[in-house]
Motif scaffolding. Structure first.
Motif, PDB file in Angstrom:
ATOM      1  N   CYS A   1      35.277  33.802  39.911  1.00  0.00           N
ATOM      2  CA  CYS A   1      35.399  35.258  39.891  1.00  0.00           C
ATOM      3  C   CYS A   1      36.804  35.674  39.436  1.00  0.00           C
ATOM      4  CB  CYS A   1      35.091  35.823  41.274  1.00  0.00           C
ATOM      5  SG  CYS A   1      35.450  37.569  41.451  1.00  0.00           S
TER       6      CYS A   1
ATOM      7  N   CYS B   1      38.623  37.429  42.885  1.00  0.00           N
ATOM      8  CA  CYS B   1      38.963  36.677  44.113  1.00  0.00           C
ATOM      9  C   CYS B   1      39.124  35.178  43.876  1.00  0.00           C
ATOM     10  CB  CYS B   1      37.907  36.925  45.185  1.00  0.00           C
ATOM     11  SG  CYS B   1      36.309  36.195  44.764  1.00  0.00           S
TER      12      CYS B   1
ATOM     13  N   CYS C   1      32.060  37.950  41.111  1.00  0.00           N
ATOM     14  CA  CYS C   1      31.104  37.620  42.167  1.00  0.00           C
ATOM     15  C   CYS C   1      30.497  38.922  42.706  1.00  0.00           C
ATOM     16  CB  CYS C   1      31.789  36.833  43.283  1.00  0.00           C
ATOM     17  SG  CYS C   1      32.816  37.842  44.340  1.00  0.00           S
TER      18      CYS C   1
ATOM     19  N   HIS D   1      32.679  41.626  44.125  1.00  0.00           N
ATOM     20  CA  HIS D   1      33.670  42.302  43.292  1.00  0.00           C
ATOM     21  C   HIS D   1      33.086  43.011  42.084  1.00  0.00           C
ATOM     22  CE1 HIS D   1      36.107  39.583  45.800  1.00  0.00           C
ATOM     23  NE2 HIS D   1      36.723  40.734  45.959  1.00  0.00           N
TER      24      HIS D   1
HETATM   25 ZN   LIG Z   1      35.059  37.866  43.727  1.00  0.00          ZN
END
Ligand SMILES: [Zn+2]
Length: 355
Positions: free
Chosen positions: A82, A85, A103, A106
């Motif tokens: 991602c 993150c 992900c 997010h």
């Molecule tokens: Zn993420």
């Protein structure tokens, strides 16, 4: 794709997570999908006449760069991470869209809203495929209850009436691997596949052999389904074949008998074969099918309701109409797992010979 976060916020988050190193996803199937897309774009670009303005080709050139970059990231071991993150992106989403770079946590709020709308639609489509919850066929009475854990489910069940008067009713109940949207797509795939295969009017074991071969050819590695497929015939005759599914339970005055699996789950090996088990139900006897969301329902202490729990409940219910039998089981499962969040889809189907 525009990002919702400012550059400063992102840098702050990245520095917070810098210490954690998550290995990227290396997957031959996703790689193949990326390469396939790359070739398709190249083919398309080569078919656009050079006289066309650059604006025509620009979006495809950009897309090609994105695909190339994804392949390079897979080579470098950083694919499927991602952007925000630095944790891994959900694999089933990458299989559906190998260019995914965020992900689920997010996604931008617009993306989240779009996903919710898609889920609602998927849920409606899935409910539209279900048979009526109460039905009768000759001297059989059938009732089922279905409780998905989320908006969409990977539990599969269906009743298929025969094309001609001499035919028998086919009943199916199963569970596909995984959860959420990916599982629900597999479920709709099974539904369509059995609907078309059932019209061929072949012997039950053959039907599962064929379904397994087709399922193997049309799914990706790691996707499989367990299911029970049966035929309700005349004079209480039932045929059952099971592809690695939990046992079917027969309730008679003598007690509860289990009919176990007669083959491997669908989608594992294209050469799998399925044998057929035959039983005869007397008037008042029932057959109960369920998914593991029922037998594996945990109580607060973490212990499962179990097949024994289910057998104990239905052992007291011989002669009960299917609706009451299913309600008794669901009630017992609910009492067992009181205060615990439902972790998996739960489906129960009871088929009773009433005359
Ligand atoms: Zn993420």
């Amino acid at each position: 794709m525009p990002e919702s976060d400012g550059a400063a916020t992102q840098t702050a988050r990245i520095s917070q997570t810098e210490a954690k190193i998550v290995p990227g996803i290396v997957d031959p199937y996703i790689r193949e999908q990326l390469e396939k897309r790359r070739d398709e774009i190249k083919l398309l670009l080569s078919s656009i006449p050079t006289s066309e303005p650059a604006a025509t080709t620009a979006p495809f050139v950009e897309l090609l760069e994105e695909v190339n970059s994804a392949v390079q990231r897979m080579d470098a071991g950083t694919y499927g991470i991602c952007d925000v993150c630095h944790d891994t992106v959900e694999k089933e989403r990458l299989i559906a869209d190998p260019l995914m770079r965020l992900c689920l946590d997010h996604l931008t709020s617009d993306e989240q809203r779009a996903l919710e709308r898609d889920l609602e639609l998927a849920s409606q489509v899935q409910r539209g495929l279900l048979p009526q919850s109460d039905s009768e066929f000759r001297d059989w009475r059938i009732h089922y209850q279905y409780k998905p854990a989320g908006m969409v489910s990977g539990d599969y069940f269906d009743l298929i009436s025969p094309a001609n008067e001499s035919g028998d009713l086919i009943f199916l109940l199963g569970d596909v691997s995984g959860k959420g949207v990916a599982a629900s797509l597999l479920m709709t795939h099974l539904h369509a596949m059995f609907r078309s295969l059932a019209s061929a009017d072949v012997e039950l074991g053959k039907l599962l052999d064929m379904a397994n071969r087709l399922f193997c050819q049309s799914t990706t590695a790691g996707q499989y389904a367990t299911l029970v497929c049966g035929r309700a015939g005349r004079s209480g005759k039932i045929e059952i074949a099971s592809a690695g599914h939990s046992p079917a339970l027969v309730v008679s005055p003598e007690g509860v008998k289990q009919i176990g699996s007669t083959g491997l789950p669908l989608g594992l090996f294209s050469t799998s074969r399925y044998t057929v088990c035959r039983v005869r139900l007397e008037p008042g006897d029932s057959l109960l099918l369920f998914t593991d969301g029922i037998s594996e329902a945990n109580n607060a202490a973490g212990s499962e309701y179990g097949i024994e729990g289910l057998a104990a409940t239905i052992g007291e219910c011989h002669g009960w109409p299917p609706k009451q039998l299913v309600a008794a089981c669901l009630g017992a499962v609910q009492r067992h797992s009181a205060g615990v969040r439902q972790a998996d889809d739960q489906t129960l189907m009871a088929i009773q010979r009433f005359a």
